[in-house]
Each structure stands twice: as C-alpha cells, then as structure tokens.
Design a protein around this motif. Structure first.
Motif, PDB file in Angstrom:
ATOM      1  N   LYS A 168       0.791  -1.225   0.000  1.00 22.17           N
ATOM      2  CA  LYS A 168       0.000   0.000   0.000  1.00 22.17           C
ATOM      3  C   LYS A 168       0.825   1.279   0.000  1.00 22.17           C
ATOM      4  CE  LYS A 168      -4.198  -1.466   2.198  1.00 22.17           C
ATOM      5  NZ  LYS A 168      -5.033  -1.322   3.398  1.00 22.17           N
ATOM      6  N   CYS A 169       1.980   1.228   0.565  1.00 19.22           N
ATOM      7  CA  CYS A 169       2.716   2.466   0.808  1.00 19.22           C
ATOM      8  C   CYS A 169       3.941   2.594  -0.080  1.00 19.22           C
ATOM      9  CB  CYS A 169       3.095   2.565   2.276  1.00 19.22           C
ATOM     10  SG  CYS A 169       1.793   1.995   3.371  1.00 19.22           S
ATOM     11  N   HIS A 170       4.063   1.681  -1.014  1.00 24.05           N
ATOM     12  CA  HIS A 170       5.099   1.735  -2.015  1.00 24.05           C
ATOM     13  C   HIS A 170       4.632   2.712  -3.094  1.00 24.05           C
ATOM     14  CE1 HIS A 170       7.967   0.087  -4.989  1.00 24.05           C
ATOM     15  NE2 HIS A 170       8.654  -0.260  -3.910  1.00 24.05           N
ATOM     16  N   PRO A 171       5.428   3.522  -3.722  1.00 20.13           N
ATOM     17  CA  PRO A 171       6.876   3.598  -3.586  1.00 20.13           C
ATOM     18  C   PRO A 171       7.347   4.614  -2.531  1.00 20.13           C
ATOM     19  CG  PRO A 171       6.162   4.969  -5.418  1.00 20.13           C
ATOM     20  CD  PRO A 171       4.925   4.340  -4.825  1.00 20.13           C
ATOM     21  N   CYS A 172       6.461   5.473  -2.075  1.00 19.98           N
ATOM     22  CA  CYS A 172       6.899   6.659  -1.309  1.00 19.98           C
ATOM     23  C   CYS A 172       7.727   6.341  -0.068  1.00 19.98           C
ATOM     24  CB  CYS A 172       5.693   7.485  -0.936  1.00 19.98           C
ATOM     25  SG  CYS A 172       4.660   7.835  -2.368  1.00 19.98           S
ATOM     26  N   HIS A 173       7.303   5.336   0.707  1.00 20.23           N
ATOM     27  CA  HIS A 173       7.987   5.059   1.976  1.00 20.23           C
ATOM     28  C   HIS A 173       9.031   3.952   1.855  1.00 20.23           C
ATOM     29  CE1 HIS A 173       5.391   7.647   4.548  1.00 20.23           C
ATOM     30  NE2 HIS A 173       4.458   7.361   3.666  1.00 20.23           N
ATOM     31  N   PHE A 174       9.393   3.609   0.622  1.00 21.99           N
ATOM     32  CA  PHE A 174      10.399   2.567   0.400  1.00 21.99           C
ATOM     33  C   PHE A 174      11.583   3.148  -0.386  1.00 21.99           C
ATOM     34  CE2 PHE A 174       6.870   0.184   1.884  1.00 21.99           C
ATOM     35  CZ  PHE A 174       7.452  -0.890   2.551  1.00 21.99           C
TER      36      PHE A 174
HETATM   37  C1  HEC Z   1       2.199   8.718  -2.993  1.00 24.12           C
HETATM   38  C2  HEC Z   1       3.224   8.664  -1.952  1.00 24.12           C
HETATM   39  C3  HEC Z   1       2.842   8.087  -0.607  1.00 24.12           C
HETATM   40  C4  HEC Z   1       2.253   6.883  -0.362  1.00 24.12           C
HETATM   41  C5  HEC Z   1       1.847   5.786  -1.347  1.00 24.12           C
HETATM   42  C6  HEC Z   1       2.113   6.801   1.090  1.00 24.12           C
HETATM   43  N1  HEC Z   1       2.604   7.942   1.683  1.00 24.12           N
HETATM   44 FE1  HEC Z   1       2.673   8.323   3.674  1.00 24.12          FE
HETATM   45  N2  HEC Z   1       3.432  10.146   3.305  1.00 24.12           N
HETATM   46  C7  HEC Z   1       3.744  10.648   2.058  1.00 24.12           C
HETATM   47  C8  HEC Z   1       4.203  12.014   2.190  1.00 24.12           C
HETATM   48  C9  HEC Z   1       4.654  12.914   1.037  1.00 24.12           C
HETATM   49  C10 HEC Z   1       4.141  12.319   3.571  1.00 24.12           C
HETATM   50  C11 HEC Z   1       4.500  13.642   4.277  1.00 24.12           C
HETATM   51  C12 HEC Z   1       3.366  14.622   4.140  1.00 24.12           C
HETATM   52  C13 HEC Z   1       2.121  14.147   4.771  1.00 24.12           C
HETATM   53  O1  HEC Z   1       2.087  13.977   6.019  1.00 24.12           O
HETATM   54  O2  HEC Z   1       1.146  13.911   4.044  1.00 24.12           O
HETATM   55  C14 HEC Z   1       3.638  11.130   4.238  1.00 24.12           C
HETATM   56  C15 HEC Z   1       3.449  11.023   5.596  1.00 24.12           C
HETATM   57  C16 HEC Z   1       2.942   9.938   6.231  1.00 24.12           C
HETATM   58  C17 HEC Z   1       2.710   9.850   7.661  1.00 24.12           C
HETATM   59  C18 HEC Z   1       2.965  10.927   8.679  1.00 24.12           C
HETATM   60  C19 HEC Z   1       4.410  10.813   9.093  1.00 24.12           C
HETATM   61  C20 HEC Z   1       4.809  11.757  10.184  1.00 24.12           C
HETATM   62  O3  HEC Z   1       5.984  12.155  10.143  1.00 24.12           O
HETATM   63  O4  HEC Z   1       3.999  12.051  11.082  1.00 24.12           O
HETATM   64  C21 HEC Z   1       2.226   8.614   7.919  1.00 24.12           C
HETATM   65  C22 HEC Z   1       1.822   8.026   9.273  1.00 24.12           C
HETATM   66  C23 HEC Z   1       2.161   7.934   6.645  1.00 24.12           C
HETATM   67  N3  HEC Z   1       2.611   8.753   5.644  1.00 24.12           N
HETATM   68  C24 HEC Z   1       1.722   6.664   6.495  1.00 24.12           C
HETATM   69  C25 HEC Z   1       1.538   6.045   5.280  1.00 24.12           C
HETATM   70  C26 HEC Z   1       1.023   4.707   5.150  1.00 24.12           C
HETATM   71  C27 HEC Z   1       0.641   3.789   6.319  1.00 24.12           C
HETATM   72  C28 HEC Z   1       0.975   4.446   3.813  1.00 24.12           C
HETATM   73  C29 HEC Z   1       0.449   3.185   3.148  1.00 24.12           C
HETATM   74  C30 HEC Z   1      -0.828   2.675   3.597  1.00 24.12           C
HETATM   75  C31 HEC Z   1       1.451   5.625   3.122  1.00 24.12           C
HETATM   76  N4  HEC Z   1       1.801   6.568   4.037  1.00 24.12           N
HETATM   77  C32 HEC Z   1       1.564   5.727   1.743  1.00 24.12           C
HETATM   78  C33 HEC Z   1       3.645   9.978   0.860  1.00 24.12           C
HETATM   79  C34 HEC Z   1       3.060   8.745   0.679  1.00 24.12           C
END
Ligand code: HEC
Length: 93
Positions: free
Chosen positions: A40-46
């Motif tokens: 679910k969280c690929h590619p951003c958090h990988f």
């Molecule tokens: C399209 C790219 C992308 C995807 C896919 C993504 N994220 Fe993120 N995430 C971000 C970005 C950019 C931020 C920082 C800005 C924000 O908080 O939205 C973030 C921030 C977060 C934060 C807050 C972190 C903090 O420092 O407090 C959490 C929790 C988080 N993501 C969880 C998830 C989870 C769980 C998934 C998968 C289910 C996910 N993200 C999928 C881009 C993504």
C-alpha cells in the motif's frame, strides 16, 4: 514420596503450559508487516520513494515510532490487528 510425585507432576504441567504459550510465535516484521506496507505504501515510503529518508517503512523502528498513526492510512481490521500485536510485542521487549 507422594509429595515428591505431586510436585513433579505440577512441574511437568507448568512446563507444558509454558511451552504451548510461547509456541505462538511473535509477529515477524519482514514476513508479516512489511508486505502490508509494501503493498500500500510503495513507492513513497520505500527505497527511492520521496518519504524514505524521513519515514522508511522497511524499518521496524519507523513503525514503532508511528504506532497507530499508521491507521489513518490502514483501514483493514485484520491488518490493523496484526500491526497492533506487533506494536505491543515491541513495547514488551
Ligand atoms: C504517494 C506517496 C505516498 C504513499 C503511497 C504513502 N505515503 Fe505516507 N506520506 C507521504 C508524504 C509525502 C508524507 C509527508 C506529508 C504528509 O504527512 O502527508 C507522508 C506522511 C505519512 C505519515 C505521517 C508521518 C509523520 O511524520 O507524522 C504517515 C503516518 C504515513 N505517511 C503513512 C503512510 C502509510 C501507512 C501508507 C500506506 C498505507 C502511506 N503513508 C503511503 C507519501 C506517501
């Protein structure tokens, strides 16, 4: 003699109970948690993703630090349960 036998039996029972409770294995981060996040969280958090430097999801420490904040993005109850169990185990260490 009888007391000895009784305490022996008690010891055996305790040992058996202990081994059955510890045989339920702890959650394996790489095998059970990472695949959920990767799906679910690929590619951003990988690696290579834009959030990897700040919040790398291939590292258990990130998940422990974020805790239930993850649930703003993870809604599946079975997956939440697994993550909750993992978090509780990490805290208990
Ligand atoms: C399209 C790219 C992308 C995807 C896919 C993504 N994220 Fe993120 N995430 C971000 C970005 C950019 C931020 C920082 C800005 C924000 O908080 O939205 C973030 C921030 C977060 C934060 C807050 C972190 C903090 O420092 O407090 C959490 C929790 C988080 N993501 C969880 C998830 C989870 C769980 C998934 C998968 C289910 C996910 N993200 C999928 C881009 C993504």
């Amino acid at each position: 003699m009888r007391g000895l036998l009784l305490s022996l039996a008690l010891c055996l029972t305790l040992a058996l109970t202990a081994s059955t409770t510890t045989s339920s294995k702890p959650v394996d981060f790489e095998k059970q948690i990472e695949p959920i996040l990767e799906a679910k969280c690929h590619p951003c958090h990988f690696p290579g993703g834009k959030m990897y430097a700040k919040r790398p999801f291939d590292q258990p420490a990130t998940i422990v630090a974020l805790g239930e904040k993850l649930f703003t993005r993870i809604k599946d109850e079975a997956q939440r349960k697994l993550i909750r169990t993992f978090l509780a185990e990490q805290k208990a260490r």
